[in-house]
Motif scaffolding. Structure first.
Motif, PDB file in Angstrom:
ATOM      1  N   TYR A   6       0.836  -1.212   0.000  1.00 20.63           N
ATOM      2  CA  TYR A   6       0.000   0.000   0.000  1.00 20.63           C
ATOM      3  C   TYR A   6       0.871   1.262   0.000  1.00 20.63           C
ATOM      4  O   TYR A   6       0.587   2.231  -0.714  1.00 20.63           O
ATOM      5  CB  TYR A   6      -0.925   0.006   1.225  1.00 20.63           C
ATOM      6  N   VAL A   7       1.920   1.232   0.842  1.00 23.74           N
ATOM      7  CA  VAL A   7       2.827   2.397   0.893  1.00 23.74           C
ATOM      8  C   VAL A   7       3.462   2.610  -0.476  1.00 23.74           C
ATOM      9  O   VAL A   7       3.493   3.734  -0.998  1.00 23.74           O
ATOM     10  CB  VAL A   7       3.912   2.184   1.976  1.00 23.74           C
ATOM     11  N   ALA A  10       0.974   4.085  -2.958  1.00 25.25           N
ATOM     12  CA  ALA A  10       0.685   5.501  -2.707  1.00 25.25           C
ATOM     13  C   ALA A  10       1.825   6.377  -3.231  1.00 25.25           C
ATOM     14  O   ALA A  10       1.583   7.386  -3.914  1.00 25.25           O
ATOM     15  CB  ALA A  10       0.475   5.741  -1.211  1.00 25.25           C
ATOM     16  N   TYR A  11       3.071   5.994  -2.930  1.00 23.37           N
ATOM     17  CA  TYR A  11       4.212   6.785  -3.400  1.00 23.37           C
ATOM     18  C   TYR A  11       4.349   6.685  -4.917  1.00 23.37           C
ATOM     19  O   TYR A  11       4.696   7.656  -5.583  1.00 23.37           O
ATOM     20  CB  TYR A  11       5.508   6.349  -2.695  1.00 23.37           C
TER      21      TYR A  11
ATOM     22  N   SER B  65       3.648   0.354   9.049  1.00 22.45           N
ATOM     23  CA  SER B  65       4.340   1.152   8.042  1.00 22.45           C
ATOM     24  C   SER B  65       3.387   2.022   7.220  1.00 22.45           C
ATOM     25  O   SER B  65       3.829   2.938   6.535  1.00 22.45           O
ATOM     26  CB  SER B  65       5.136   0.244   7.118  1.00 22.45           C
ATOM     27  N   THR B  66       2.078   1.733   7.285  1.00 23.73           N
ATOM     28  CA  THR B  66       1.171   2.535   6.446  1.00 23.73           C
ATOM     29  C   THR B  66       1.149   3.994   6.872  1.00 23.73           C
ATOM     30  O   THR B  66       0.711   4.848   6.108  1.00 23.73           O
ATOM     31  CB  THR B  66      -0.278   2.005   6.492  1.00 23.73           C
ATOM     32  N   ARG B  68       3.440   5.827   6.803  1.00 21.64           N
ATOM     33  CA  ARG B  68       4.344   6.546   5.875  1.00 21.64           C
ATOM     34  C   ARG B  68       3.552   7.237   4.765  1.00 21.64           C
ATOM     35  O   ARG B  68       4.059   8.164   4.133  1.00 21.64           O
ATOM     36  CB  ARG B  68       5.351   5.566   5.270  1.00 21.64           C
ATOM     37  N   ILE B  69       2.338   6.772   4.525  1.00 22.36           N
ATOM     38  CA  ILE B  69       1.502   7.445   3.516  1.00 22.36           C
ATOM     39  C   ILE B  69       1.164   8.860   3.988  1.00 22.36           C
ATOM     40  O   ILE B  69       0.984   9.766   3.181  1.00 22.36           O
ATOM     41  CB  ILE B  69       0.232   6.608   3.232  1.00 22.36           C
ATOM     42  N   ILE B  72       2.988  12.054   2.542  1.00 20.88           N
ATOM     43  CA  ILE B  72       2.593  12.653   1.257  1.00 20.88           C
ATOM     44  C   ILE B  72       1.116  13.032   1.260  1.00 20.88           C
ATOM     45  O   ILE B  72       0.745  14.057   0.711  1.00 20.88           O
ATOM     46  CB  ILE B  72       2.928  11.733   0.047  1.00 20.88           C
ATOM     47  N   LEU B 119      -4.425  13.580  -5.960  1.00 17.12           N
ATOM     48  CA  LEU B 119      -3.455  12.774  -5.213  1.00 17.12           C
ATOM     49  C   LEU B 119      -3.852  12.626  -3.745  1.00 17.12           C
ATOM     50  O   LEU B 119      -3.644  11.569  -3.141  1.00 17.12           O
ATOM     51  CB  LEU B 119      -2.058  13.398  -5.314  1.00 17.12           C
ATOM     52  N   LEU B 122      -6.465   9.973  -3.855  1.00 17.11           N
ATOM     53  CA  LEU B 122      -5.910   8.654  -4.186  1.00 17.11           C
ATOM     54  C   LEU B 122      -5.094   8.089  -3.030  1.00 17.11           C
ATOM     55  O   LEU B 122      -5.284   6.935  -2.630  1.00 17.11           O
ATOM     56  CB  LEU B 122      -5.033   8.745  -5.439  1.00 17.11           C
ATOM     57  N   THR B 123      -4.173   8.905  -2.477  1.00 19.45           N
ATOM     58  CA  THR B 123      -3.333   8.392  -1.391  1.00 19.45           C
ATOM     59  C   THR B 123      -4.181   8.122  -0.148  1.00 19.45           C
ATOM     60  O   THR B 123      -3.919   7.178   0.586  1.00 19.45           O
ATOM     61  CB  THR B 123      -2.198   9.374  -1.043  1.00 19.45           C
ATOM     62  N   ILE B 126      -5.838   4.803  -0.725  1.00 14.59           N
ATOM     63  CA  ILE B 126      -4.884   3.697  -0.569  1.00 14.59           C
ATOM     64  C   ILE B 126      -4.538   3.490   0.917  1.00 14.59           C
ATOM     65  O   ILE B 126      -4.261   2.384   1.358  1.00 14.59           O
ATOM     66  CB  ILE B 126      -3.616   3.966  -1.409  1.00 14.59           C
ATOM     67  N   LYS B 129      -7.832   1.759   2.757  1.00 14.49           N
ATOM     68  CA  LYS B 129      -8.106   0.326   2.567  1.00 14.49           C
ATOM     69  C   LYS B 129      -7.513  -0.536   3.692  1.00 14.49           C
ATOM     70  O   LYS B 129      -8.244  -1.291   4.347  1.00 14.49           O
ATOM     71  CB  LYS B 129      -7.605  -0.119   1.180  1.00 14.49           C
ATOM     72  N   PRO B 130      -6.190  -0.423   3.987  1.00 16.38           N
ATOM     73  CA  PRO B 130      -5.665  -1.272   5.064  1.00 16.38           C
ATOM     74  C   PRO B 130      -6.073  -0.813   6.475  1.00 16.38           C
ATOM     75  O   PRO B 130      -6.161  -1.626   7.377  1.00 16.38           O
ATOM     76  CB  PRO B 130      -4.143  -1.193   4.880  1.00 16.38           C
ATOM     77  N   MET B 131      -6.333   0.510   6.665  1.00 20.97           N
ATOM     78  CA  MET B 131      -6.584   1.016   8.021  1.00 20.97           C
ATOM     79  C   MET B 131      -8.071   1.059   8.379  1.00 20.97           C
ATOM     80  O   MET B 131      -8.461   0.845   9.517  1.00 20.97           O
ATOM     81  CB  MET B 131      -5.976   2.417   8.183  1.00 20.97           C
ATOM     82  N   TRP B 135     -11.946   1.450   0.642  1.00 19.04           N
ATOM     83  CA  TRP B 135     -11.268   2.453  -0.192  1.00 19.04           C
ATOM     84  C   TRP B 135     -11.938   3.815  -0.041  1.00 19.04           C
ATOM     85  O   TRP B 135     -11.307   4.849  -0.185  1.00 19.04           O
ATOM     86  CB  TRP B 135     -11.315   2.053  -1.669  1.00 19.04           C
TER      87      TRP B 135
END
Lengths: 59, 262
Positions: A6-7, A10-11, B65-66, B68-69, B72, B119, B122-123, B126, B129-131, B135
């Motif tokens: 997913y990360v 996104a990037y 790690s998500t 990190r999104i 951005i 963006l 979109l980000t 993304i 979805k996991p958190m 979507w």
């Protein structure tokens, strides 16, 4: 999908969109610059340039 | 007249004086030529540092790690609103002061704002979805940002609908100002309504709720993306000024050819 995927997604999509935006603006600049040069080569001047032409010749 | 405008230096000490001085497109282009390379380099350097720190920062204890999104997604969302606010200010410049570059600023900012809004959506999707396990939801925050994206598309269409930029300027300025009502709605949507999106965690009265180890990389990334936005906007404005020059020169030569044929 793992979290890392997913990360990465996104990037990745962000890099793609920003790169496309930058390239589009660069191409737009280049095309307009080319058009201006063509017009100047054909001797077409902007009104302000023609009025200031005498002054420029003196430089 | 042209000589007078370039030689005279309208007292550039006040803000309005400086804005008036920039009304001369030739002077604006000279300034942009000087600023763009430095701003661009600065943006890349700050972004490199910010993203390095972002990936060196610890992961979130719940999100892994998500998180990190965030580095951005949050800058994109901030730029989506910043760009629209800048366009609203430019709209005032067109309607109130008839500043010749205000419409250039508004028109050339719209596609950049639309890209950053897309963006952010979109980000966010993304990340959702996991958190969140989805979507997309039609909650107040997501919906109001989606409306912002549609506003951008409408302004892009309107500013490019007419050949004569002078005629679309007024309409685009009014549409932009009317749409500005959406900006506080986006900002406060998370407080006013029950949203899946979390409430503000950086700019809040009682201070940020993010740990400094994650907050600093985020702020550095935000500054870097803001510089990137300013660089792109200056470049797009320069291209737009050239486009209008080409149109004016073509019109002039067509008129001259008409006169010669008569």
């Amino acid at each position: 999908m793992t979290h890392a995927a997913y990360v990465f997604a996104a990037y990745g999509v962000s890099a793609l969109v920003i790169a496309a935006l930058g390239i589009w603006i660069l191409l737009d600049q280049a095309a307009r610059r080319r058009e201006l040069k063509e017009l100047e080569q054909r001797g077409i001047r902007r009104r302000s340039d023609r009025q200031g032409a005498g002054k420029e010749a003196n430089k | 007249m042209g000589a007078g405008m370039t030689d005279a230096n309208p007292q550039a000490t006040t803000l309005s004086g400086r804005l008036t001085a920039l009304a001369n497109p030739t002077r604006f282009i000279a300034l942009a030529d000087r600023l763009v390379p430095w701003l661009g380099l600065l943006a890349l350097a700050i972004l490199a540092a910010g993203l390095y720190l972002a990936f060196a920062a610890p992961e979130d204890y719940q999100q892994g790690s998500t998180v990190r999104i965030m580095y951005i997604h949050v800058p994109f969302a901030w730029l989506a609103m910043f760009c629209y606010s800048l366009m609203a200010a430019a709209a005032l410049g067109t309607l109130v002061w008839k500043h010749p570059l205000a419409d250039v600023a508004l028109k050339s900012a719209a596609p950049i704002g639309a890209a950053f809004t897309a963006l952010a959506l979109l980000t966010g999707s993304i990340w959702g979805k996991p958190m969140w396990g989805t979507w997309w939801v039609w909650d107040a925050r997501l919906t109001s940002v989606f409306v912002l994206f549609l506003m951008y598309l409408g302004i892009i269409a309107l500013t490019r609908a007419m050949d004569d930029p002078g005629r679309s300027a007024r309409a685009a300025a009014i549409l932009t100002l009317v749409g500005f009502i959406n900006i506080p709605i986006i900002k406060f949507s998370v407080d006013w309504w029950n949203t899946l999106h979390q409430p503000a965690s950086v700019f809040r009265l009682d201070g940020p709720t993010i740990h400094p180890s994650l907050l600093w990389p985020l702020l550095i990334c935000a500054v870097g993306f803001t510089f990137l936005f300013l660089t792109l906007h200056l470049m797009a404005m320069r291209a737009e000024i050239w486009r209008r020059r080409v149109i004016a020169m073509r019109r002039l030569s067509a008129r001259a050819a008409e006169r010669a044929a008569r």
